[in-house]
Design a protein around this motif. Structure first.
Motif, mmCIF file in Angstrom:
data_model
loop_
_atom_site.group_PDB
_atom_site.id
_atom_site.type_symbol
_atom_site.label_atom_id
_atom_site.label_comp_id
_atom_site.label_asym_id
_atom_site.label_seq_id
_atom_site.Cartn_x
_atom_site.Cartn_y
_atom_site.Cartn_z
ATOM 1 N N ARG A 3 0.543 -0.959 0.151
ATOM 2 C CA ARG A 3 0.244 0.343 0.227
ATOM 3 C C ARG A 3 1.232 1.532 0.087
ATOM 4 O O ARG A 3 1.715 0.998 0.523
ATOM 5 C CB ARG A 3 -0.865 -0.574 1.454
ATOM 6 N N LEU A 4 0.571 2.050 -1.273
ATOM 7 C CA LEU A 4 1.716 3.251 -1.361
ATOM 8 C C LEU A 4 0.737 4.556 -0.480
ATOM 9 O O LEU A 4 -0.557 4.259 -1.410
ATOM 10 C CB LEU A 4 1.753 3.271 -2.479
ATOM 11 N N THR A 5 1.500 4.980 0.258
ATOM 12 C CA THR A 5 0.693 6.346 0.535
ATOM 13 C C THR A 5 1.398 7.428 0.528
ATOM 14 O O THR A 5 3.325 7.682 0.629
ATOM 15 C CB THR A 5 0.718 6.546 1.857
ATOM 16 N N LEU A 6 1.426 8.810 -0.396
ATOM 17 C CA LEU A 6 1.919 9.636 -0.762
ATOM 18 C C LEU A 6 1.255 11.245 -0.130
ATOM 19 O O LEU A 6 0.304 11.387 -0.103
ATOM 20 C CB LEU A 6 1.766 10.185 -1.833
ATOM 21 N N THR A 7 2.469 12.069 0.678
ATOM 22 C CA THR A 7 1.463 12.972 1.505
ATOM 23 C C THR A 7 1.962 14.389 1.286
ATOM 24 O O THR A 7 3.455 13.842 1.759
ATOM 25 C CB THR A 7 1.544 12.433 3.124
#
Length: 396
Positions: A3-7
């Motif tokens: 799961r990839l999360t960019l913030t």
């Protein structure tokens, strides 16, 4: 899977801001395409995800783990580049095996004379060969393992590049316009194979392309970028049927959507001299933009082309024809409003089953579209979803 999360990812080169606060989440096993025109920041974002570049600000997380300071190897990602990046002096098997040998054998063990001094060298090489063969069979290139890149077609070289990334068993698969060097027919074939590879592997794919057809046909979701900003992230069908802005509506769909200025009136929307009878709940006199997809419009009274389907009230436009593209089973008509020649309109109409040859068109024609097909935007180009145009009582 991952799961990839960019913030709030930001990146600048000199005084040019390339990424302007990207927030994006890619689910486990999802196929997400980053799409946009050249220079929108999509390749830069992919390189930041891979670890080849660092953001100026923001956070990158894989399965909840902050990987902002991790190397590409530590992130467990694999990347396929536009130019294949194959070693020309190595065979297909050697090209595919290289990432595993780099990971499993120390540097001295890769030298011809010293490798025999490495414990279990033979077992490691055997395991690498078995994994290469397994992936090659999956990609249907196992019969090419002894060839060199110069002996392969473009599609075969692309499969080798995919295989070299796949042998590593990555948790995240990144692809930067991998089909751009292929001809049109081969692109369709390899596109289908990449989709099958995604389904079979269950890996998380992030795919960069400027080709909307690739993005719309391959992806679970599409993220549309422009000038370093995310305009909309949605399933392909949603992106097409429910665009968040004029910018999104223009980018998605071929031919391009027709955009017509209109004014809200108590009896409906006035487009040029035509009143579209719909209840909209907008303030009288408010400027809006009406979007019409090319397939929503159809010429009236032309037996060679399919008539507008469905029932209910319609928008009727008088058009001056400028050009016609005959695509065999359908025609694309480029026209302008007869009373407002500055306003361009595009139509895509299917030929009737009996018609196989060219379709002669008059210089002027009448076209209709169901009011339910209208997409409404405010004067700044943002979507007006509520209120939506609906049939008025007694409208014909």
């Amino acid at each position: 899977m991952a799961r990839l999360t960019l913030t709030d990812i930001r990146k600048s080169y000199g005084g040019t801001e390339v990424l302007r606060g990207i927030d994006l989440t890619v689910a486990d096993g999802e196929f997400l395409s980053l799409v946009g025109a050249s220079g929108c920041g999509k390749s830069t974002l992919l390189r930041i995800i891979s670890g080849l570049e660092s953001p100026d600000a923001g956070k990158i997380a894989l399965d909840g783990r902050d990987v902002g300071s991790a190397t590409p190897k530590e992130r467990g990602v694999a990347m396929v580049f536009q130019d294949y990046a194959l070693y020309p002096h190595m065979s297909v098997a050697q090209n595919m095996a290289m990432p595993l040998i780099m990971a499993r054998l120390p540097m001295y063990a890769r030298l011809p004379g010293a490798r025999w001094l490495t414990p279990n060298h033979r077992g490691t090489r055997s395991g690498v060969a078995a994994q290469v063969e397994r992936v090659a069979r999956q990609l249907r290139i196992d019969h090419l393992l002894d060839r060199r890149p110069a002996q392969l077609s473009g599609g075969q070289r692309q499969r080798v590049a995919l295989g070299r990334a796949l042998v590593r068993d990555p948790s995240l698969f990144l692809m930067d316009e991998p089909l751009s060097n292929l001809d049109a027919k081969l692109r369709v074939e390899v596109r289908r194979e990449i989709v099958e590879l995604h389904r079979a592997s269950g890996l998380t794919f992030v795919y960069v392309t400027h080709d909307q057809t690739e993005a719309m046909t391959m992806s679970d979701r599409v993220a549309l970028l422009r000038d370093g900003r995310l305009l909309q992230v949605a399933a392909p069908g949603t992106l097409y049927a429910d665009p968040a802005s004029v910018e999104v509506a223009r980018f998605v769909g071929t031919p391009e959507i027709s955009l017509l200025p209109a004014v809200a009136e108590p009896g409906g929307l006035r487009i040029g001299t035509v009143l579209a009878p719909c209840a909209h709940g907008l303030t009288s006199g408010r400027d809006v933009i009406v979007g019409l997809r090319p397939e929503a419009l159809a010429p009236v009274g032309m037996p060679a082309l399919q008539s507008p389907g469905g029932r209910g009230p319609r928008l009727r436009l008088e058009l001056a024809v400028e050009a016609v593209e005959d695509l065999g089973a359908e025609v694309v008509i480029h026209a302008r409003l007869r009373d407002f020649p500055d306003l361009a309109v595009r139509m895509r109409s299917q030929k009737t089953l009996e018609r196989t040859g060219p379709v002669p068109l008059p210089d002027h024609l009448t076209a209709e579209a169901p009011l339910s097909a209208l997409l409404m935007f405010d004067a700044e180009g943002q979507r007006l979803r509520d209120p939506a145009p609906v049939q008025m009582a007694g409208a014909q």
